[in-house]
Write an enzyme that holds these catalytic residues in place. Structure first.
Site, PDB file in Angstrom:
ATOM      1  N   LYS A   6      54.990 -38.123  -8.629  1.00 25.17           N
ATOM      2  CA  LYS A   6      54.876 -36.664  -8.645  1.00 25.17           C
ATOM      3  C   LYS A   6      54.921 -36.124 -10.078  1.00 25.17           C
ATOM      4  O   LYS A   6      54.256 -35.139 -10.393  1.00 25.17           O
ATOM      5  CB  LYS A   6      56.003 -36.032  -7.839  1.00 25.17           C
ATOM      6  CG  LYS A   6      55.813 -36.136  -6.328  1.00 25.17           C
ATOM      7  CD  LYS A   6      56.882 -35.302  -5.623  1.00 25.17           C
ATOM      8  CE  LYS A   6      57.147 -35.756  -4.208  1.00 25.17           C
ATOM      9  NZ  LYS A   6      56.070 -35.503  -3.266  1.00 25.17           N
TER      10      LYS A   6
ATOM     11  N   GLU B  23      62.188 -28.564 -10.453  1.00 26.28           N
ATOM     12  CA  GLU B  23      61.249 -27.454 -10.554  1.00 26.28           C
ATOM     13  C   GLU B  23      61.825 -26.189  -9.932  1.00 26.28           C
ATOM     14  O   GLU B  23      62.834 -26.227  -9.222  1.00 26.28           O
ATOM     15  CB  GLU B  23      59.887 -27.814  -9.943  1.00 26.28           C
ATOM     16  CG  GLU B  23      59.906 -28.103  -8.463  1.00 26.28           C
ATOM     17  CD  GLU B  23      58.551 -28.610  -7.957  1.00 26.28           C
ATOM     18  OE1 GLU B  23      57.828 -29.297  -8.696  1.00 26.28           O
ATOM     19  OE2 GLU B  23      58.229 -28.325  -6.798  1.00 26.28           O
TER      20      GLU B  23
ATOM     21  N   HIS C  72      61.485 -30.240   5.658  1.00 27.14           N
ATOM     22  CA  HIS C  72      60.313 -30.511   4.829  1.00 27.14           C
ATOM     23  C   HIS C  72      59.270 -31.369   5.530  1.00 27.14           C
ATOM     24  O   HIS C  72      58.402 -31.948   4.890  1.00 27.14           O
ATOM     25  CB  HIS C  72      60.713 -31.153   3.497  1.00 27.14           C
ATOM     26  CG  HIS C  72      61.720 -30.354   2.731  1.00 27.14           C
ATOM     27  ND1 HIS C  72      61.453 -29.092   2.264  1.00 27.14           N
ATOM     28  CD2 HIS C  72      62.993 -30.631   2.385  1.00 27.14           C
ATOM     29  CE1 HIS C  72      62.532 -28.624   1.656  1.00 27.14           C
ATOM     30  NE2 HIS C  72      63.477 -29.542   1.728  1.00 27.14           N
TER      31      HIS C  72
ATOM     32  N   ARG D 166      44.862 -39.834   1.016  1.00 29.46           N
ATOM     33  CA  ARG D 166      44.564 -40.465   2.318  1.00 29.46           C
ATOM     34  C   ARG D 166      44.115 -39.385   3.289  1.00 29.46           C
ATOM     35  O   ARG D 166      44.104 -38.204   2.950  1.00 29.46           O
ATOM     36  CB  ARG D 166      45.844 -41.100   2.856  1.00 29.46           C
ATOM     37  CG  ARG D 166      46.994 -40.083   2.885  1.00 29.46           C
ATOM     38  CD  ARG D 166      48.204 -40.578   3.616  1.00 29.46           C
ATOM     39  NE  ARG D 166      49.409 -39.829   3.303  1.00 29.46           N
ATOM     40  CZ  ARG D 166      49.801 -38.723   3.919  1.00 29.46           C
ATOM     41  NH1 ARG D 166      49.066 -38.193   4.870  1.00 29.46           N
ATOM     42  NH2 ARG D 166      50.915 -38.114   3.560  1.00 29.46           N
TER      43      ARG D 166
HETATM   44  P1  ADP Z   1      51.274 -35.455   6.246  1.00 29.80           P
HETATM   45  O1  ADP Z   1      51.211 -34.445   5.178  1.00 29.80           O
HETATM   46  O2  ADP Z   1      50.003 -36.170   6.484  1.00 29.80           O
HETATM   47  O3  ADP Z   1      51.890 -34.936   7.472  1.00 29.80           O
HETATM   48  P2  ADP Z   1      53.652 -37.017   6.096  1.00 29.80           P
HETATM   49  O4  ADP Z   1      54.519 -37.090   4.895  1.00 29.80           O
HETATM   50  O5  ADP Z   1      54.168 -36.289   7.265  1.00 29.80           O
HETATM   51  O6  ADP Z   1      52.243 -36.503   5.621  1.00 29.80           O
HETATM   52  O7  ADP Z   1      53.327 -38.519   6.520  1.00 29.80           O
HETATM   53  C1  ADP Z   1      52.192 -38.866   7.284  1.00 29.80           C
HETATM   54  C2  ADP Z   1      52.574 -39.656   8.489  1.00 29.80           C
HETATM   55  O8  ADP Z   1      52.933 -40.952   8.154  1.00 29.80           O
HETATM   56  C3  ADP Z   1      53.730 -39.050   9.238  1.00 29.80           C
HETATM   57  O9  ADP Z   1      53.566 -39.255  10.619  1.00 29.80           O
HETATM   58  C4  ADP Z   1      54.882 -39.826   8.686  1.00 29.80           C
HETATM   59  O10 ADP Z   1      55.980 -39.813   9.525  1.00 29.80           O
HETATM   60  C5  ADP Z   1      54.244 -41.184   8.570  1.00 29.80           C
HETATM   61  N1  ADP Z   1      54.869 -41.978   7.553  1.00 29.80           N
HETATM   62  C6  ADP Z   1      55.321 -41.579   6.361  1.00 29.80           C
HETATM   63  N2  ADP Z   1      55.803 -42.608   5.673  1.00 29.80           N
HETATM   64  C7  ADP Z   1      55.654 -43.695   6.459  1.00 29.80           C
HETATM   65  C8  ADP Z   1      55.955 -45.074   6.307  1.00 29.80           C
HETATM   66  N3  ADP Z   1      56.531 -45.553   5.206  1.00 29.80           N
HETATM   67  N4  ADP Z   1      55.629 -45.908   7.308  1.00 29.80           N
HETATM   68  C9  ADP Z   1      55.061 -45.428   8.432  1.00 29.80           C
HETATM   69  N5  ADP Z   1      54.754 -44.157   8.629  1.00 29.80           N
HETATM   70  C10 ADP Z   1      55.053 -43.287   7.659  1.00 29.80           C
HETATM   71  P1  ADP Z   2      56.666 -34.710   0.120  1.00 28.50           P
HETATM   72  O1  ADP Z   2      56.154 -35.804  -0.745  1.00 28.50           O
HETATM   73  O2  ADP Z   2      57.978 -35.041   0.706  1.00 28.50           O
HETATM   74  O3  ADP Z   2      55.655 -34.205   1.071  1.00 28.50           O
HETATM   75  P2  ADP Z   2      56.230 -32.248  -1.370  1.00 28.50           P
HETATM   76  O4  ADP Z   2      56.365 -32.141  -2.849  1.00 28.50           O
HETATM   77  O5  ADP Z   2      54.865 -32.272  -0.815  1.00 28.50           O
HETATM   78  O6  ADP Z   2      57.029 -33.536  -0.912  1.00 28.50           O
HETATM   79  O7  ADP Z   2      57.077 -31.066  -0.723  1.00 28.50           O
HETATM   80  C1  ADP Z   2      57.364 -31.042   0.658  1.00 28.50           C
HETATM   81  C2  ADP Z   2      57.800 -29.637   1.087  1.00 28.50           C
HETATM   82  O8  ADP Z   2      58.931 -29.184   0.316  1.00 28.50           O
HETATM   83  C3  ADP Z   2      56.766 -28.571   0.890  1.00 28.50           C
HETATM   84  O9  ADP Z   2      55.852 -28.527   1.956  1.00 28.50           O
HETATM   85  C4  ADP Z   2      57.628 -27.326   0.791  1.00 28.50           C
HETATM   86  O10 ADP Z   2      58.044 -26.926   2.078  1.00 28.50           O
HETATM   87  C5  ADP Z   2      58.832 -27.786   0.035  1.00 28.50           C
HETATM   88  N1  ADP Z   2      58.709 -27.555  -1.403  1.00 28.50           N
HETATM   89  C6  ADP Z   2      58.218 -28.420  -2.307  1.00 28.50           C
HETATM   90  N2  ADP Z   2      58.242 -27.903  -3.551  1.00 28.50           N
HETATM   91  C7  ADP Z   2      58.788 -26.685  -3.451  1.00 28.50           C
HETATM   92  C8  ADP Z   2      59.113 -25.641  -4.389  1.00 28.50           C
HETATM   93  N3  ADP Z   2      58.910 -25.793  -5.681  1.00 28.50           N
HETATM   94  N4  ADP Z   2      59.659 -24.514  -3.920  1.00 28.50           N
HETATM   95  C9  ADP Z   2      59.899 -24.366  -2.613  1.00 28.50           C
HETATM   96  N5  ADP Z   2      59.636 -25.286  -1.677  1.00 28.50           N
HETATM   97  C10 ADP Z   2      59.086 -26.445  -2.078  1.00 28.50           C
HETATM   98 MG    MG Z   3      53.849 -33.390   0.649  1.00 31.51          MG
END
Ligand code: ADP
Ligand code: ADP
Ligand code: MG
Length: 659
Positions: A116, A200, A235, A297
């Site tokens: 990130k 952040e 989240h 993906r």
């Molecule tokens: P998206 O933004 O596509 O919803 P997620 O962070 O929810 O992304 O992850 C995508 C999917 O893959 C979700 O169903 C999540 O629970 C699953 N997932 C995430 N990490 C893993 C992992 N290490 N192994 C298997 N499934 C995973």
């Molecule tokens: P992940 O890899 O777990 O998906 P993300 O960086 O995509 O992590 O953030 C997941 C969620 O956390 C976002 O969808 C949002 O709800 C919250 N989030 C992330 N960054 C911020 C921010 N700077 N301020 C407020 N909420 C945030």
């Molecule tokens: Mg995310």
């Protein structure tokens, strides 16, 4: 185009990819584990390879096993789905080395977006707006605390390697920073093997709005508009929709352009999603959005984009991977109507969304106009603890948001699901809330509503009174010719008598109570317990499921006789511990066995397992033959205690029931 495709995933996404690949004329190859025996995905493919017992590390995450399966089946390409190895650059490289086409971006693009903090630095350089914060190399707590102060509270601590909301902590006050940092680092180390974090600004009233992008190998990059994924718990996305409520043409163009810029900056190819956080305070503004991360993906929520564009994103992925140009230019990509997706999880919202496991007894999703169901399960599917608990997605589309919302609500309300507890009622509660209905909620919505969305009504009184009614209904009418009926004075046990039948409601010991009067049982009033609107009853061989408004109560009757025998004899039924073939029966009916003696051998996953007698006894029944394929849990040997008559007391056990 490829002649064959191996899908390195499971459940609903494997089925969804198989659908498109088959339509495009490919031979489809699925993977499965012993824990997935009862899952439909592998049966739908042209071929399936079993690659492990259950744990993901030794199956769907094993690059070695997946490549071996591809080699054995002669696969040409590999689609990783999402989760598992989908964002693993090593896997993409290993596929290429093995001569397989990886359906996804180049490994270098995955690496650039994998961290990130590096991704943010890259995006800043490319002119994409990022959330103000510190995403450098330094990790000393004192330094990070100073940075947090400069950024201004509230801040968000995020794992550099993060995903799925893990390793993320919101900090509102400086005094809480050190503790939050420590726990975020611990969680990041545990989940990703990397404790590094970035800091952040916490965007207030944040809305999660992401842009679907697509790039080919010929330098074309387009976007397929936005999805709003602000309804989240911890989240994690729960509901997603397109377009985003309140989105203006101006902001859409600005976000689309920024996403395309992001994809170009890393030499992207294939399907990707650029996630932004938008400041929702006072409405969306063209200058109020920031890059969060890029998911390299296909995304879980891609069907809402398919619904509003009329395109098949998996088809596009396969075409791009095969070297074709993007099928459409930016101007030609349609956007019409509205779509909303709901994720159905095996989890219990009333106890912190704890994941659930067990056999699914019913999984009936309604078909309706504008309703698409991407489900990974059927009745009979066993949910194991090894994988993500998402079972299915229901996607509704319509001419506008109101229509999509109504269709989704109707589809979920008509869904009959029995088995492990799910978030179905939680989804319905969100859809019926005035806030979601109005559109434009921020990511704090679920937490702010709290129990109003997650509370579970007590269906036990209703279940108990329904069963009491049923017993009363089935009780034989008094026989007028019998000297025992009509003469209440003669009735055994007196004029009035309470009957209490022990039962289990959601695993808790309860009693069905009836009042015996005038020779007939009288049951308490059902209506007094609870309204029965929309109540559905589903029975399995050993339980009754009451379904109402997405909630479920499971009623079962313990078998006191069977149990007392089992208690005396130890476990008297010996079952197959996993799916496999009985290679040898070591005993015959009538044999006496000692504890630890071999009963039978089972071949599963190319290994032979010896199943031993749990206690001494006599073989009362053999329920399988040598060479037979048996299901996990199948009864193979029934033992009876040797000194049965002396040890069991069935009469007493029965007595217990009627008392
Ligand atoms: P998206 O933004 O596509 O919803 P997620 O962070 O929810 O992304 O992850 C995508 C999917 O893959 C979700 O169903 C999540 O629970 C699953 N997932 C995430 N990490 C893993 C992992 N290490 N192994 C298997 N499934 C995973
Ligand atoms: P992940 O890899 O777990 O998906 P993300 O960086 O995509 O992590 O953030 C997941 C969620 O956390 C976002 O969808 C949002 O709800 C919250 N989030 C992330 N960054 C911020 C921010 N700077 N301020 C407020 N909420 C945030
Ligand atoms: Mg995310």
């Amino acid at each position: 185009m490829f002649a064959s495709l191996l899908i390195a995933n499971r459940g609903e996404i494997a089925r969804r990819i198989i659908r498109t690949a088959r339509r495009m004329g490919m031979r489809t190859i699925a993977l499965a584990t012993e824990a997935d025996r009862s899952w439909p995905h592998w049966r739908e493919a042209d071929e399936a390879v079993f690659i492990g017992e259950g744990p993901a590390a030794d199956s769907y995450l094993s690059i070695e096993k997946i490549l071996r399966a591809a080699e054995e089946t002669g696969a040409e390409a590999v689609h990783p789905g999402y989760g598992f190895l989908s964002e693993n650059a090593h896997f993409a490289e290993a596929c290429a080395e093995a001569g397989l086409t990886f359906v996804g971006p180049p490994a270098a693009a995955m690496r650039a977006m994998g961290s990130k903090s590096e991704a943010k630095a890259l995006m800043e350089a490319a002119g994409v707006p990022v959330v103000p914060g510190y995403h450098g190399e330094r990790q000393e707590p004192d330094f990070l605390r100073r940075k947090a102060y400069e950024i201004g509270y509230p801040v968000l601590i995020k794992a550099v390697a993060g995903g799925g909301g893990r390793g993320m902590r919101r900090v509102d006050k400086a005094k809480d920073f050190d503790a939050a940092l420590q726990s975020a680092r611990r969680e990041a180390q545990g989940a990703f093997g990397d404790p590094r974090v970035l800091i952040e600004r916490y965007v207030t009233a944040p809305r999660h709005i992401e842009i679907q992008v697509f790039a080919d190998q010929h330098g074309h990059v387009v976007h397929l508009y936005e999805r709003d994924c602000s309804v989240q718990r911890r989240h994690q996305k729960v509901l997603e929709e397109a377009p985003a409520p309140g989105m203006s043409e101006e902001l859409r163009a600005a976000m689309g352009e920024a996403a395309v810029k992001a994809a170009r900056a890393v030499g992207y190819e294939g399907a990707g999603t650029v996630e932004f956080i938008a400041d929702g305070a006072g409405g969306l503004k063209a200058d109020g959005f920031f890059f969060m991360e890029m998911n390299t993906r296909l995304q879980v929520e891609h069907p809402v984009t398919e619904a509003v564009t009329g395109l098949d994103l998996v088809e596009w992925q396969l075409r791009v991977a095969a070297g074709e140009s993007l099928p459409l230019t930016q101007e030609a990509i349609p956007l019409r109507g509205h779509a909303i997706e709901a994720r159905l999880y095996a989890e219990d919202p009333s106890s912190g969304f704890a994941p659930g496991t067990g056999r699914i007894v019913a999984a009936d999703f309604p078909a309706g106009e504008g309703v698409r169901v991407d489900s990974g399960v059927d009745a009979g599917t066993r949910v194991s603890p090894f994988y993500d608990s998402m079972l299915a997605k229901v996607i509704a589309s319509g001419a506008d948001r109101r229509q999509a919302l109504e269709r989704l609500e109707a589809a979920l309300a008509a869904t009959r699901f029995a088995g492990p507890r799910t978030n179905l009622a939680f989804l319905l509660a969100i859809l019926r809330s005035p806030e979601f209905s109005a559109g434009g909620v921020d990511t704090g919505f679920v937490d702010a509503k709290g129990e109003a969305l997650t509370a579970r009504p007590d269906l036990a009184p209703l279940a108990l009174s329904l069963v009491a009614q049923e017993i009363a209904r089935r009780a034989p009418a008094p026989d007028p010719a019998s000297p025992w009926s009509g003469c209440e004075g003669f009735e055994l046990g007196g004029l009035e008598r309470q009957l209490a039948v022990p039962c289990l409601v959601d695993g808790e010991a309860r009693e069905v109570r009836l009042l015996w009067r005038g020779g007939r049982p009288h049951a308490p009033d059902v209506a007094a317990a609870r309204a029965t609107d929309g109540l559905v009853q589903v029975s399995s061989e050993d339980a009754l499921y009451l379904l109402q408004d997405g909630h479920q109560a499971v009623l079962a009757f313990p078998d006191p006789l069977g149990r007392s025998l089992a208690e005396v004899a130890g476990e008297n039924l010996v079952r197959a511990p996993m799916h496999g073939r009985i290679t040898r029966l070591g005993v015959a009916e009538g044999d006496r066995v000692e504890a630890g003696e071999l009963l039978f051998t089972l071949e599963a996953m190319k290994m032979e397992h010896s199943i031993l007698a749990p206690a001494a006894g006599r073989v009362a029944a053999l329920l399988a033959v040598e060479g037979e394929q048996v299901e996990e849990g199948a009864e193979i040997v029934r033992l009876e205690p040797v000194a049965q008559a002396a040890q069991t007391a069935p009469a007493e056990a029965l007595d217990e029931v009627s008392r």
